[in-house]
Design a protein around this motif. Sequence first.
Motif, short mmCIF file in Angstrom:
data_model
loop_
_atom_site.label_atom_id
_atom_site.label_comp_id
_atom_site.label_asym_id
_atom_site.label_seq_id
_atom_site.Cartn_x
_atom_site.Cartn_y
_atom_site.Cartn_z
N LEU A 1 0.83 -1.20 0.00
CA LEU A 1 0.00 0.00 0.00
C LEU A 1 0.87 1.26 0.00
O LEU A 1 0.60 2.21 -0.72
CB LEU A 1 -0.86 -0.03 1.26
N ALA B 1 -9.46 1.30 5.46
CA ALA B 1 -9.90 0.93 4.11
C ALA B 1 -10.57 2.11 3.41
O ALA B 1 -10.29 2.39 2.25
CB ALA B 1 -10.85 -0.26 4.18
N ILE C 1 -7.96 4.60 2.42
CA ILE C 1 -7.16 4.09 1.29
C ILE C 1 -7.93 4.28 -0.01
O ILE C 1 -7.40 4.79 -1.00
CB ILE C 1 -6.87 2.59 1.47
N ILE C 2 -9.19 3.89 0.02
CA ILE C 2 -9.99 4.00 -1.20
C ILE C 2 -10.08 5.46 -1.64
O ILE C 2 -9.92 5.79 -2.82
CB ILE C 2 -11.40 3.39 -0.99
N SER D 1 -6.46 8.22 -8.94
CA SER D 1 -6.64 7.40 -10.15
C SER D 1 -6.63 8.28 -11.40
O SER D 1 -7.16 9.38 -11.41
CB SER D 1 -7.94 6.61 -10.07
N ILE E 1 -8.46 1.46 -11.02
CA ILE E 1 -7.52 1.35 -9.90
C ILE E 1 -7.07 -0.11 -9.84
O ILE E 1 -7.84 -1.02 -10.14
CB ILE E 1 -8.20 1.76 -8.59
N GLN E 2 -5.82 -0.30 -9.43
CA GLN E 2 -5.28 -1.66 -9.42
C GLN E 2 -6.13 -2.57 -8.53
O GLN E 2 -6.41 -2.22 -7.38
CB GLN E 2 -3.84 -1.63 -8.90
N PHE F 1 -5.50 -5.20 -6.91
CA PHE F 1 -4.89 -5.62 -5.65
C PHE F 1 -5.20 -4.62 -4.54
O PHE F 1 -5.60 -4.98 -3.45
CB PHE F 1 -3.38 -5.77 -5.83
N ILE F 2 -5.02 -3.33 -4.86
CA ILE F 2 -5.24 -2.29 -3.85
C ILE F 2 -6.71 -2.22 -3.46
O ILE F 2 -7.06 -2.15 -2.29
CB ILE F 2 -4.79 -0.92 -4.41
N VAL F 3 -7.58 -2.26 -4.47
CA VAL F 3 -9.01 -2.14 -4.19
C VAL F 3 -9.48 -3.28 -3.30
O VAL F 3 -10.15 -3.06 -2.28
CB VAL F 3 -9.82 -2.13 -5.51
N LEU G 1 -7.66 -5.21 -1.49
CA LEU G 1 -6.96 -5.14 -0.20
C LEU G 1 -7.76 -4.24 0.75
O LEU G 1 -8.02 -4.59 1.90
CB LEU G 1 -5.55 -4.61 -0.39
N ALA G 2 -8.16 -3.09 0.22
CA ALA G 2 -8.98 -2.19 1.02
C ALA G 2 -10.29 -2.88 1.37
O ALA G 2 -10.79 -2.76 2.48
CB ALA G 2 -9.24 -0.90 0.25
#
Lengths: 355, 502, 359
Positions: free
Chosen positions: A275, A323, A326-327, A334, C127-128, C130-132, C134-135
């Motif tokens: 991350l 989470a 992060i999003i 993006s 968005i990748q 993996f990141i999405v 993961l969140a």
Amino acid sequence: MSDIKKKGSIQWSKYAQLIVPAVAILLIIVFNLIRDPSFFSVEITQNNDGNNVLSGNLVSIFNGASELAVLAMGMTLVTAACGGQDISVGALAAIAGSVFVKVLKSGASISIGTIILGFIACCAVAVIFGTFNGTLVSVFRIQPMIATLVLYTCGRSVAYWINGGATPTVSSPLITALGGFIPGIPVPTPILIVIVVAVLFSLLFRFTSLGIYTQSVGINQRAARLNGINTVFIKLLTFMILGACCAVAGVIAVSRLSLINHETLLLEIEMDAILAVAIGGNALSGGKFRLSGSIIGAYAIQALTTTLYAMKVPSTDIKAYKAVVIILIVVIGSPVVKQKLSALWQKLSPGKAVA
Amino acid sequence: MENDVVLTMRGICKSFPGVRALHNVDFTLRKGEIHALMGENGAGKSTLIKVLTGVYTKDEGHIQLDGAAGDVSIRSPQDAQDAGISTVYQEITLCPNLTVAENMFIGRDPNVIVPWKKMEKRAGEILDSLGIPARPKQQLGSCSLAVQQMVAIARAVDMECKVLILDEPTSSLDEKEVEMLFSLMRDLKARGVGIIFVTHFLEQVYAVCDRITVLRNGELVGEYEIANLPQVELVAKMMGKELESLSFIKSDPVADMAESGVVYEAHDLSSAACPNAFDFHIARGEVNGFTGLLGSGRSESVRAIFGADRVTGGRVLRDGKPVKITRPIDAMKQGIAYLPEDRKDDGIIADLSVRENIILALQVLRGFWKPISQSEAEQFAQEYIAALDIKTASADTPVRSLSGGNQQKVIVARWLLTHPEYLILDEPTRGIDVGTKTEIQKLVLRLASEGMSITFISSEIEEMLRTCSRLIVMRDRHIVGELRGEALTQDQVMRTIAGGVD
Amino acid sequence: MSVSVQKARRREPLTDTQLLMTITICIFFCMYFLAMAIWGGGFLRWQQVFDMLNNNAALIIVACSLTIVMIGGGIDISVGGVIALVVMSCVVHLNGGGSLFTAALLALGIGVAFGAVQGFLVSYLEIQPFIVTLAGMFFARGMTTIVSVQPQKVAHDGFKNLMNTKVEIPWLGYTAKNGNLIPARMEIGVIVALVIVALVWVMLRETKLGRHFYALGGNSTSALMLGINTKRTRFLAHLFSGTLAGIAGFVFMMHTGAGNATNAAGAEMNAIASSIIGGTLLTGGVGDIVGTFFGVMTLTTIKSIVTVSGLRDPWWQSITTGAMLCFFILLQSVVLSRRGKGGVKTLLSKWLGLGKPKG
């Protein structure tokens, strides 16, 4: 077109990828300052050992993110060269920590000598495991996530096995100094270790051509090979460096707690490290990278965690809030959203678009 | 007459940040014609095609199909397909993991459950009727590139399209396959399909096309009947200047070098990709060339010299002394430089800056522990950007945003910076504009006159004849002849390639 | 593997997908027969197979969802978290007086919501994955503890009945020492899992969408050029994945009957490992659901073998799992590269001394 304008935009674009992590940290800081103006106050207090040390949320953020920052640096290199991530760093740190403890325990008493010996031993073991991961990736061409899934699955059990099914503790003022404060120095030792690691990395980039090599391999492996770069070795090297980073992180984590628990040591830190790389604006598909971005990303994650703790959020619930943040960060970062926003911006200021 | 028109594009504009790719371009395609779209690299051909196929959305302009009054809106490749516009690209745009039949029908069937059996049968029929050597249930990845290309065409053919776009389809095909493709195109033309044909090969345009539209710098130059536009004029229109440089580069080959001047020689050399051992030598200041059809082993041979593929046998001598070359780095240390055939996949490091791309080979030669400093790198970059006239905003620009010709120059610069004694250029002029082609040919001759040995490979025999003093002819992975001096004529080369002389 | 009479027509060589799957299935049977021969006992009874199914029904379902996403060239590591969240929410809901039906709806709803949001972020905002996901995982795990930190047991009677309902198959049973026939028992969840495997198999094999997943994973640019709506396809892959994870959560609850914050810990990695063992490539475009099913079974069999073979120290199970995983990915790497793709082959043959490429 106008050269002057172009030149300016290029200088700017060099740092463009740092915008997202920087904004993230800024938002967290502003939020905290509004919530509690004294949040970032740093004061000198006396700890249990009678040392005058720095304390405060800011210090605990920098201190707490140490392992993450070290791992994020190594992870950035692996990501850049291999276009994939190592998900075994937590397990590998646990193995390194176990080896470290094992060596410390094997001696009669813990001295600086045994600590150095232990560090060298755990570094060697971690680098060997890193080489194993790297071999799967570079020689057998297995995607990094799959290759490191092996060690992810069994690494913590290996750590358990090293210590023969126990969770030994190591108590010594030296270990406390390593994980906490060195007498006379008010800055937590882990922060100092991160600085040393960061300096080592910058020396590595200054005195070797690792930077251009890893990026070339990550962007176009075939071309890199035809230009004489040993692509297999470069990938292997990044994994070995990450292995060493895991050893450092493992030692910090063990020293902090003065014990090794293979199950919980740096649990799920691989996710945070990946991350940090992503928040730092580095493409997870490899290629160009900025180490500084990843470091800032690591601190941003820790700042968020510390903030949530300060808000009395139960530690088990923190993940949910994390989470959401992060999003938010990745959505803002993006390309699609950026494009839409810049289109909107141009619409709102037609005068600027013409110029 | 106007009823024949199947596609009209009027006033098409498209800009990218900092670049005006298309400005007010018109294009008209009639039923049953093969219409060549010509222009140098960066002229806007690809952009125009991509606007038409929905990969890009146009900023301004109108597109009308089939004489309908209203504009069609094409916002995605799907829309284009639905409107009857099919495209076959230079790069294979099929999925290698699917079967041939699946590749031919995927994305076209409205049913939820797909009747694969029926489709496989239908695919078999189409492949047979077009004479394509592929089986419907074969995994596409196991076919040769040429066959994959033809599967893509078969797919387009079966879609009953009104407009068929062929975007440089011939660059990976050999002569026989090109001929097959042409007869296919004529067949489709007879059925009333309008075909847009994009290519760099002038002869092919004159062999098959009815009309030519020329673009330059994103603007329309004009539309011409093929009969009214001689080849020379076409080139002039594309380049926007009267051609002088092209024909006068070189009329007489450089005097033959004495055998004593030999710098590099190879004996019984073979590699994994080039299994038939061959002998080779090159003298100081000599320009020689490998020629032969695509797949004849010309690239594989030079790659063997450079150690690009695994060397399986033979030895290489430099100045008569044996040297060990098993990897590219070995060859580089022996003063050999290799500009690969596939610029995109083997040449450029797309995301890195022009500067980093230029210093890369020198950096590797200097070694891991001796990085080139920022200021030194900048100095090298500026020197070669100026020397080769590389058109780039700055040395910091990622090389991906340069045009094909300029990317090629960057790679040339990269190798010149290492000051090689022997430079191998594998198709340095493929897919780049006529202007840069000429520049590269001139550069080759200049470097040779300064004493560099050069091997030059090109698909265009004329170009080879202009630059090389000795041609090694290959057929089916064997060297079948060596031509020099008097024998260096197009006719002779052709006959040697075809097997008339041995 | 059948030796049945082949028709006169020429057989196509196996595709990558089929080849990898066949290897896994063969290895599974070899391993199982070997276990039967060496350790006998439980392995000789059908109940052993059913136990493996009973204990892993949820894993089979999430392995299906991972296979779908991975074929499409993505990844979804949120499934374990979604299972935990579904279990906890449903338990709290049932104990709070909810009905079975609404609990099932809740499970499905959570799954669909996760799938849809993650799918939107991955496909439309690019968005990748993996990141999405993961969140998504963090969010689901965090929400689980917000719903309830304490472990909870289901007290709902209807649910208990459902949980204890087992399908008995007498003719696959065995006779115990006292002479009683003990029929083979299978839980309802297994039936759900098998039905899902069948449905996904049909979906991937026969439908347009299924082929679109393969195309997307094989080469997404090409897929776009071939006229496939890649964004929608990618979205649907994640939607499927989320929905299946929701169902898996309910099935998991039917097996354990209790909610716990650590439920299904590591399920995502087990599912990924199963898919890989079953021949799915993370690069996308290659994989088969039957392979995945056998991947789960292989993984489980290894664990059973470790237990019966006397390696009772707690670390052996995961160390052998890791070793097995390593073996499979190496095998795949070697097999695929031996099928000849230029550089890989050259490189590997050099290292391993494999056969020389043909001249």
